[in-house]
Write a protein that holds these residues in place. Structure first.
Motif, short mmCIF file in Angstrom:
data_model
loop_
_atom_site.label_atom_id
_atom_site.label_comp_id
_atom_site.label_asym_id
_atom_site.label_seq_id
_atom_site.Cartn_x
_atom_site.Cartn_y
_atom_site.Cartn_z
N SER A 1 35.00 36.67 48.61
CA SER A 1 35.10 35.99 47.33
C SER A 1 34.42 36.81 46.23
N ARG A 2 33.22 37.28 46.50
CA ARG A 2 32.44 38.05 45.53
C ARG A 2 33.12 39.38 45.22
N ALA A 3 33.55 40.10 46.26
CA ALA A 3 34.15 41.42 46.07
C ALA A 3 35.47 41.34 45.30
N CYS A 4 36.28 40.36 45.63
CA CYS A 4 37.59 40.26 44.99
C CYS A 4 37.48 39.76 43.55
N LEU A 5 36.49 38.90 43.26
CA LEU A 5 36.28 38.51 41.87
C LEU A 5 35.86 39.72 41.05
N PHE A 6 34.95 40.52 41.58
CA PHE A 6 34.53 41.71 40.86
C PHE A 6 35.73 42.62 40.61
N GLU A 7 36.49 42.91 41.67
CA GLU A 7 37.59 43.86 41.52
C GLU A 7 38.67 43.33 40.58
N GLY A 8 39.00 42.05 40.70
CA GLY A 8 40.04 41.49 39.85
C GLY A 8 39.67 41.50 38.38
N THR A 9 38.44 41.08 38.07
CA THR A 9 38.05 41.03 36.67
C THR A 9 37.74 42.42 36.13
N PHE A 10 37.17 43.30 36.94
CA PHE A 10 36.94 44.67 36.48
C PHE A 10 38.27 45.32 36.08
N ARG A 11 39.27 45.15 36.92
CA ARG A 11 40.59 45.72 36.60
C ARG A 11 41.17 45.08 35.34
N LYS A 12 41.07 43.77 35.24
CA LYS A 12 41.65 43.08 34.09
C LYS A 12 41.03 43.56 32.79
N TYR A 13 39.70 43.68 32.76
CA TYR A 13 39.02 44.03 31.52
C TYR A 13 38.87 45.53 31.31
N HIS A 14 39.40 46.34 32.25
CA HIS A 14 39.40 47.80 32.07
C HIS A 14 40.81 48.37 32.18
N ASN A 15 41.81 47.49 32.01
CA ASN A 15 43.21 47.93 31.94
C ASN A 15 43.63 48.71 33.18
N ILE B 1 28.29 41.72 33.67
CA ILE B 1 28.52 42.37 32.38
C ILE B 1 29.44 43.58 32.55
N ARG B 2 29.27 44.34 33.60
CA ARG B 2 30.13 45.51 33.83
C ARG B 2 31.57 45.09 34.10
N ARG B 3 31.75 44.10 34.96
CA ARG B 3 33.12 43.74 35.33
C ARG B 3 33.87 43.08 34.18
N TRP B 4 33.15 42.43 33.27
CA TRP B 4 33.78 41.80 32.11
C TRP B 4 34.03 42.79 30.98
N ASP C 1 29.47 54.21 31.21
CA ASP C 1 28.45 53.38 31.83
C ASP C 1 28.99 52.26 32.71
N SER C 2 30.29 52.01 32.66
CA SER C 2 30.84 50.98 33.55
C SER C 2 30.96 51.47 34.98
N LEU C 3 30.81 52.77 35.19
CA LEU C 3 30.84 53.36 36.54
C LEU C 3 29.52 54.09 36.79
N TYR C 4 29.11 54.13 38.05
CA TYR C 4 27.98 54.96 38.42
C TYR C 4 28.45 56.41 38.57
N ASN D 1 32.74 61.25 38.06
CA ASN D 1 33.32 60.18 37.26
C ASN D 1 33.34 60.57 35.78
N PRO D 2 34.29 60.04 35.02
CA PRO D 2 34.47 60.47 33.62
C PRO D 2 33.19 60.39 32.81
N GLY D 3 32.90 61.48 32.11
CA GLY D 3 31.78 61.50 31.18
C GLY D 3 30.45 61.92 31.78
N TRP D 4 30.26 61.71 33.08
CA TRP D 4 28.96 61.97 33.69
C TRP D 4 28.66 63.46 33.84
#
Length: 447
Positions: free
Chosen positions: A46-60, A337-340, A421-424, A440-443
């Motif tokens: 539940s936790r992992a899929c919520l993170f992945e679903g919303t991270f994808r949604k709010y990061h296109n 905050i990151r996933r949103w 900053d949304s990725l490590y 990862n991009p930018g780092w």
């Protein structure tokens, strides 16, 4: 295989789900506070899929709907079939605090979760026990002077509703309320997760006033803080919760709202309102209007364009409020905050208590002075235990610094780059070991 380039995000996540589904099918169903079960695996899914679903949604990133549906399905199975329920001791003024601080009958020594009434809500906890040499420092970290000075912000305090379910931030001139007034008639969870006027330590009868030696905002967190006999560093051996049912209820309703379907009162009674019932707060209803405070950028409100364009914006904002209120101090906010896609909130000013100017203040209305503010020069004679110089360490938020909210980091806003900053970063050692991996991009160029 060891030296190939990275796999796609989709391949990785499909294997995460396959591993969790295998665990769900193989683990036992007997509930256990300290051992992994089928319900634990469902909760992690539940936790992992919520993170992945919303991270994808709010990061296109495509495919977000699949993961939100997986979150809903795993959450519903756990909620409907596991037998877990919301702990309630029958007193809305203490039940939320008692969930995190089970104590023995003497009121001063710790009782652990296994076999406790609270275990009906706790899906997994860590068994801290001094008999095994396993302790932590929740008391010391939140009470002791100079130990990081963990602090709640005024934005967080303001997000708690009034006891009648209305918005605190709809009250005219709420920004100018002093501490004693802003704590009146609020959601009972506020006084059970931080020091408010009249706060007493567990097992004690005398009041424990605010101390600015332990906070930079004036708002002192108290979740997991037990009796004074555990105050020294490394003394706590009360269990810490890793997963509890309210998270899963909130995951389910958030995933459903983010998928874009109609949210009904029945959906909210199935999820959010079970948490409100514990503290006798009025129910959230489907027709709620969007709260402008929750999108006010001055206060670190949410402003991701995807959210603002959502037909479910109002209810998503309320679900996020409930998540903050219910799960605060439990380690979720950074990932939320990151996933949103809302890292910009870290660039906003961080406010504490409001003071109209220099002088002495009785924060809890007991007739004793708690704070004395002065503006440079020699500190005045005062009986207050907190004497603060607003010309240096304790600036106030107004432009001239003579009044306003404590703003400990005035002039030093945070920084955030959503593309970085949304990725490590990938660890440098891994890049040296495998030249086919890419940073990862930018780092690779960040200063």
């Amino acid at each position: 295989d060891l030296y190939k380039a990275r796999d796609s995000r989709e391949l990785v996540m499909q294997n995460v789900i396959a591993d969790l589904d295998f665990a769900i099918s193989q683990l036992g169903t007997a509930r256990d506070v300290y051992k992994v079960t089928k319900w634990t695996a469902l909760a992690v899914k539940s936790r992992a899929c919520l993170f992945e679903g919303t991270f994808r949604k709010y990061h296109n990133i495509p495919g977000w709907g699949f993961y939100l549906q997986e979150c809903m399905d795993a959450s519903k199975t756990l909620i409907d079939e596991s037998g877990y329920d919301i702990y309630n001791n029958g007193n809305p003024e203490t039940t939320f605090r008692d969930l995190f601080t089970p104590m023995s009958s003497d009121g001063k020594t710790i009782a652990h979760y296994q076999g406790s009434a609270q275990a009906n809500e706790v899906i997994l906890a860590r068994n801290y026990n001094s008999a095994f040499g396993q302790t932590h420092s929740a008391n010391f970290d939140k009470i002791a002077a100079g130990k990081g000075r963990l602090s709640i912000t005024r934005k967080y305090v303001a997000s708690f509703l009034m006891k009648d379910g209305s918005r605190f931030t709809d009250i005219p001139l709420w920004q100018l309320m002093t501490f004693d007034k802003e704590c009146e008639n609020r959601d009972p969870r506020l006084a059970q997760c931080m020091r408010t006027p009249g706060y007493t330590r567990i097992g004690e009868s005398s009041k424990a006033p605010i101390t600015f030696a332990a906070t930079v905002t004036g708002y002192c967190p108290t979740k997991y803080v037990v009796s004074t006999s555990y105050d020294d560093t490394g003394r706590n051996d009360n269990d810490l919760i890793l997963i509890r049912l309210p998270e899963i209820l909130l995951n389910w309703i958030e995933a459903k709202a983010e998928l874009g379907g109609t949210i009904t009162d029945e959906d909210l009674d199935y999820s959010v309102n079970k948490l409100r019932d514990r503290v006798e707060m009025p129910h959230l209803t489907a027709g709620v209007a969007a709260d402008p405070f929750l999108t006010d950028t001055e206060w670190g409100g949410f402003n991701n364009a995807v959210l603002l364009a959502s037909p479910n914006k109002a209810i998503i904002l309320e679900i996020r409020r409930e998540r903050a209120v219910e799960l605060g101090q439990e380690g979720f906010r950074w990932d939320d905050i990151r996933r949103w896609g809302e890292g910009q909130v870290y660039t906003r000013r961080m406010y504490g208590m409001y003071f109209p100017g220099v002088g002495e203040y009785d924060l809890d209305g007991d007739g004793e002075k708690d704070v004395c503010l002065y503006n440079g020069g020699t500190a005045p004679a005062s009986s207050a235990p907190n004497i603060l110089d607003i010309s240096s360490t304790w600036p106030l938020s107004s432009d001239d610094g003579t009044n306003g909210m404590i703003e400990y980091r005035k002039g030093y806003p945070g920084r955030w780059d959503e593309g970085i900053d949304s990725l490590y970063p990938v660890p440098l050692q891994e890049l040296e070991l495998n030249p086919n991996l890419k940073q990862n991009p930018g780092w690779d160029t960040i200063k």
